[in-house]
Scaffold this motif. Structure first.
Motif, short mmCIF file in Angstrom:
data_model
loop_
_atom_site.label_atom_id
_atom_site.label_comp_id
_atom_site.label_asym_id
_atom_site.label_seq_id
_atom_site.Cartn_x
_atom_site.Cartn_y
_atom_site.Cartn_z
N TYR A 27 1.98 3.28 -7.07
CA TYR A 27 2.19 2.42 -5.90
C TYR A 27 1.14 1.33 -5.77
O TYR A 27 1.16 0.56 -4.82
CB TYR A 27 2.18 3.28 -4.62
CG TYR A 27 3.26 4.33 -4.63
CD1 TYR A 27 4.56 4.04 -4.23
CD2 TYR A 27 2.98 5.63 -5.05
CE1 TYR A 27 5.55 5.00 -4.25
CE2 TYR A 27 3.97 6.61 -5.07
CZ TYR A 27 5.25 6.28 -4.67
OH TYR A 27 6.24 7.24 -4.70
N ASN A 29 -0.54 -2.14 -6.26
CA ASN A 29 -0.16 -3.50 -6.61
C ASN A 29 -1.18 -4.47 -6.01
O ASN A 29 -2.20 -4.05 -5.47
CB ASN A 29 1.26 -3.81 -6.13
CG ASN A 29 1.40 -3.79 -4.61
OD1 ASN A 29 0.46 -3.48 -3.89
ND2 ASN A 29 2.59 -4.12 -4.12
N ASP A 30 -0.91 -5.76 -6.10
CA ASP A 30 -1.85 -6.75 -5.59
C ASP A 30 -2.08 -6.61 -4.09
O ASP A 30 -3.19 -6.86 -3.60
CB ASP A 30 -1.37 -8.17 -5.91
CG ASP A 30 -1.42 -8.51 -7.39
OD1 ASP A 30 -2.14 -7.79 -8.12
OD2 ASP A 30 -0.75 -9.46 -7.83
N GLU A 31 -1.04 -6.26 -3.36
CA GLU A 31 -1.19 -6.09 -1.91
C GLU A 31 -2.19 -5.00 -1.58
O GLU A 31 -3.07 -5.16 -0.73
CB GLU A 31 0.17 -5.74 -1.28
CG GLU A 31 1.22 -6.82 -1.38
CD GLU A 31 2.59 -6.30 -1.02
OE1 GLU A 31 3.20 -6.87 -0.10
OE2 GLU A 31 3.05 -5.32 -1.65
N THR A 174 5.42 -4.11 -0.43
CA THR A 174 6.71 -4.12 -1.13
C THR A 174 7.00 -2.78 -1.82
O THR A 174 8.16 -2.47 -2.11
CB THR A 174 6.76 -5.24 -2.17
OG1 THR A 174 5.66 -5.11 -3.07
CG2 THR A 174 6.69 -6.61 -1.50
N THR A 175 5.97 -1.99 -2.09
CA THR A 175 6.15 -0.68 -2.71
C THR A 175 6.60 0.38 -1.71
O THR A 175 6.90 1.51 -2.10
CB THR A 175 4.83 -0.21 -3.33
OG1 THR A 175 3.82 -0.20 -2.31
CG2 THR A 175 4.40 -1.12 -4.47
#
Length: 202
Positions: A27, A29-31, A174-175
């Motif tokens: 899970y 990511n960049d966020e 988004t995940t």
């Protein structure tokens, strides 16, 4: 502004915080990277339980030396003052590390009374629990992963009294990961069944 103490934890949908390396990475990511980095932007001191410290100290100095993509973040961690709570004599080979002099509540209260940047925790569940119980944690950052791990230590153990919290802000990645930030609730809601039932009548 007064110095704040904030804690950040990866947590599953069923409340598990143990061994996130077993379920967290799909899970990431960049966020999430931005959220993790932001939690350290104003930090000057890191607090650790001994197990979390050993985990960090066993990985981040090598990553800094390797000079990879996360070397900058590793250097940031290394440069911060690190206070470790341990009943034994931990190996404090990571630079800027020291053993706590006093219990969690004593050290945290002293840090909050001093000038300087904020105090941050990542992991260190036992320390987070003690800070919550003592009313010394200003913000609890929970990155809630959409997975039921179904085994392992949970953040909130059995105990009294309850700890009311209020949601300060939230974000959905988004995940499907929820980035939730809670603070202490000094005026929690009250009421019982009768009050709830009265709202059902429209």
């Amino acid at each position: 502004m007064p110095r704040k103490i904030t804690a950040s934890l990866f947590i599953s949908l069923d409340g598990v915080v143990e061994a996130p390396d077993q379920w967290h990475f799909p899970y990431f990511n960049d966020e999430m990277g931005a959220a993790v980095g932001a939690s350290l932007d104003t930090a000057e001191v890191l607090l650790f339980g001994c197990r979390t410290y050993d985990s960090f100290a066993g990985a981040w100095p090598d990553r800094e030396a390797a000079g990879g993509e996360d070397a900058g973040f590793a250097k940031r961690l290394g440069d911060l003052r690190k206070i470790v709570f341990s009943r034994g004599r931990p190996d404090l080979g990571w630079r800027n590390s020291e053993q706590a002099r006093g219990d969690v509540a004593e050290v945290a209260a002293a840090l909050k009374s001093e000038p300087g940047g904020d105090v941050s925790l990542s992991g260190s569940v036992s320390v987070v629990r003690q800070l919550l119980a003592a009313g010394l944690l200003d913000e609890l950052h929970l990155l809630v992963h959409p997975v039921a791990v179904r085994k392992g230590m949970r953040l909130f153990d059995e105990g009294e009294p309850s700890i009311p919290l209020k949601l300060l802000r939230s974000e959905t990645f988004t995940t499907g990961v929820l980035n939730l930030v809670y603070g202490p609730d000094t005026a929690p809601p009250t009421g019982g069944y009768e009050e709830a039932a009265a709202t059902l009548g429209g």
